[in-house]
Design a protein around this motif. Structure first.
Motif, PDB file in Angstrom:
ATOM      1  N   LEU A   1       0.845  -1.015   0.105  1.00 50.97           N
ATOM      2  CA  LEU A   1       0.074  -0.030  -0.029  1.00 50.97           C
ATOM      3  C   LEU A   1       0.674   1.157  -0.072  1.00 50.97           C
ATOM      4  O   LEU A   1       0.491   2.271  -0.743  1.00 50.97           O
ATOM      5  N   ALA A   2       1.860   1.424   0.740  1.00 50.89           N
ATOM      6  CA  ALA A   2       2.770   2.451   0.792  1.00 50.89           C
ATOM      7  C   ALA A   2       3.641   2.647  -0.424  1.00 50.89           C
ATOM      8  O   ALA A   2       3.785   3.828  -0.722  1.00 50.89           O
ATOM      9  N   GLY A   3       4.028   1.465  -0.841  1.00 47.92           N
ATOM     10  CA  GLY A   3       4.794   1.514  -2.077  1.00 47.92           C
ATOM     11  C   GLY A   3       3.938   1.878  -3.578  1.00 47.92           C
ATOM     12  O   GLY A   3       4.592   2.808  -4.223  1.00 47.92           O
ATOM     13  N   PHE A   4       2.871   1.284  -3.667  1.00 46.99           N
ATOM     14  CA  PHE A   4       2.003   1.616  -4.869  1.00 46.99           C
ATOM     15  C   PHE A   4       1.143   2.732  -4.800  1.00 46.99           C
ATOM     16  O   PHE A   4       0.757   3.296  -5.862  1.00 46.99           O
ATOM     17  N   ALA A   5       0.785   3.222  -3.541  1.00 48.89           N
ATOM     18  CA  ALA A   5      -0.309   4.245  -3.595  1.00 48.89           C
ATOM     19  C   ALA A   5       0.047   5.554  -4.314  1.00 48.89           C
ATOM     20  O   ALA A   5      -0.549   6.224  -4.858  1.00 48.89           O
ATOM     21  N   PRO A   6       1.525   6.026  -3.911  1.00 48.77           N
ATOM     22  CA  PRO A   6       1.734   7.383  -4.583  1.00 48.77           C
ATOM     23  C   PRO A   6       2.197   7.124  -5.939  1.00 48.77           C
ATOM     24  O   PRO A   6       1.738   8.155  -6.809  1.00 48.77           O
TER      25      PRO A   6
END
Length: 505
Positions: free
Chosen positions: A130-135
């Protein structure tokens, strides 16, 4: 890019580690576990019941608590699945197959530990995804115009039909019914009341909380009360020796890794999330060759517990990705989260990261904290959950019904909403008897008005030219994906494979 993510995560942990947010994360995890333990309830009716309470909270605290309820329910659901052979949460259905057999053989401890440790690992990995792909997805989302958003929602609804359990025709009917219910109320452009039937209370449309509480809350309660008490036997044996053996670890680690990977991918898909992830993970494990001395599946294989429990937790974490980046809810719980964000005047979508960075990264950071809390909470409290299961339904459910009624009344201070909940409760029970999964209805209800709005905007900008939907590259690609999904799911081989993925025995 990595530096930016680490900087943002540092800010997120600063937000999540405040006393208030830690308290709400703990409260959400406790409530989620409790709800997961109680058969017949789940995160959808619980979050629906608690939406009115979030009015008085800060937006970040409210979303942290609601998210904790969601992934906490995935943990709690495994407890009843293993100890009582009753899935407390729908995604724990497959856990009953091997978990309860392990409990009957005196191995409830290792089964519960496998579920808890697998869930913790998968939850952490899901949060990293989530942290890696969201941005990245948020940047892509800024390329979206009205036509692209409409095409994305069409693809999402078709994906929900394809991935829904049970009959395709029933899933399609639920989507259409949800879209129709979303049309009730005053048309924004013309000011005319549509499908109001001269009932003044319907001029603002049907309340989202009323539908969610009725179909999921009251509907499930009626269905559970319809069952005979003999079907609710309590597993009263003591749980000894929590930790799995070395051999158990050797078998469950690859299963946890497979389940985590599968859940992380399927959680992002519309209609996927925790439920499909757990079924698919169990199906893959059944097709993996048994090692010498390993219990057959359905007779107490620890892989049959570790894989689906890992998959449903990874899926529950990554299902936040399309919500936070594109503003599209991939499942019923995320549709409720849209409602919670709307209550606080927050528009779900790519602008959340730029306009509310503290909320975005604080929510992500709270998931790591919440997963750690759940491991600490669940293993020592197993004895308490077993005692809670012995509370008679005749005492438990009147309290839940009353709480639902109070919750929906406080939303608008309107008795009409209570009657709407009662009506949709009967409708929800009818869905249950017909074997129809109601989650697509909620997705259709949420996405319907948004689809109408974006389609109208696209046609206004193109001066009524419908070809705008197929001449813009992103829009055309998404509609092509939707068409391919429809064609694929009608192929006989795919239909057979789809049915096998949802077999429970």
């Amino acid at each position: 890019m990595l530096t930016d993510i680490l900087t943002n995560l540092e800010m997120g942990f600063g937000v999540a580690f405040t006393t208030t947010n830690l308290m709400y994360a703990l409260l959400g995890c406790l409530l989620g576990t409790l709800i997961g333990v109680l058969p017949g309830l789940g995160p959808v009716p619980t979050i629906a019941m608690l939406l009115p309470i979030t009015y008085g909270l800060e937006p970040t605290s409210a979303l942290i608590m609601l998210a904790g309820i969601y992934y906490g329910a995935q943990y709690g659901g495994s407890t009843t699945a293993i100890l009582v052979n009753l899935p407390g949460e729908s995604s724990s259905v497959v856990t009953t197959l091997d978990g309860y057999q392990m409990a009957r053989k005196g191995r409830a401890g290792p089964a519960l530990a496998a579920a808890g440790l697998g869930s913790f690992f998968a939850g952490c990995v899901g949060t990293v995804v989530l942290a890696g792909f969201a941005p990245i997805l948020s940047e892509v989302a800024f390329e979206f115009g009205p036509a692209e958003y409409f095409a994305l929602m069409v693809t999402g609804l078709i994906g929900a039909v394809v991935l829904a359990s049970g009959s395709l025709l029933k899933a399609l009917a639920m989507i259409v019914l949800g879209l129709l219910l979303g049309l009730v109320g005053t048309d924004v452009n013309s000011g005319a009341v549509r499908f109001g039937f001269d009932i003044p209370e319907l001029s603002d449309g049907i309340g989202f909380v009323a539908i969610a509480m009725g179909v999921f809350g009251y509907g499930e309660i009626i269905a559970n009360l319809a069952r005979h008490e003999d079907e609710r036997q309590i597993f009263a044996k003591k749980v000894h020796g929590l930790m799995p053996t070395r051999e158990d670890f050797r078998r469950m680690v690859p299963a946890v890794l497979r389940g985590t990977g599968l859940g992380s991918v399927l959680g992002i898909l519309p209609g996927g999330g925790a439920l499909l992830s757990s079924f698919a993970a169990y199906t893959i494990e059944k097709k993996t060759r048994l090692k010498p001395g390993e219990e057959p599946f359905g007779q107490g294989n620890i892989r049959g517990v570790a894989a689906p429990e890992s998959a449903n937790n990874a899926g529950s974490q990554t299902s936040f990705i399309p919500l936070l980046t594109l503003g599209i809810p991939p499942n019923a719980v995320m549709a409720l989260m849209v409602g919670a964000m709307t209550i606080h005047n927050i528009q779900p979508g790519p602008q959340v990261m730029t306009s509310n960075p503290e909320l975005f990264w604080g929510l992500i950071a709270s998931m790591w904290i919440g997963n750690a809390m759940l491991v600490v909470l669940n293993l020592p409290l197993i004895g308490i959950w077993i005692k809670l299961l012995s509370v008679p339904y005749r005492l438990l459910y009147p309290a839940i019904v009353l709480f639902c009624a109070i919750g929906v009344y406080t939303t608008n201070n309107n008795v009409f909403d209570i009657w709407m909940v009662a009506i949709f409760g009967v409708v929800g029970y009818a869905f249950h008897k017909l074997g129809t999964e109601p989650a697509p209805l909620l997705l259709g209800f949420i996405l319907g008005p948004m689809m109408e709005e974006y389609l109208r905007r696209a046609l206004l900008l193109s001066r009524g030219d419908w070809s705008v939907l197929v001449t813009r590259p992103i829009s055309a690609s998404l509609l092509a994906v939707a068409a391919v999904l429809l064609v694929l799911v009608l192929l006989p081989a795919v239909r057979r494979g789809r049915k096998e993925a949802f077999v429970e025995d």
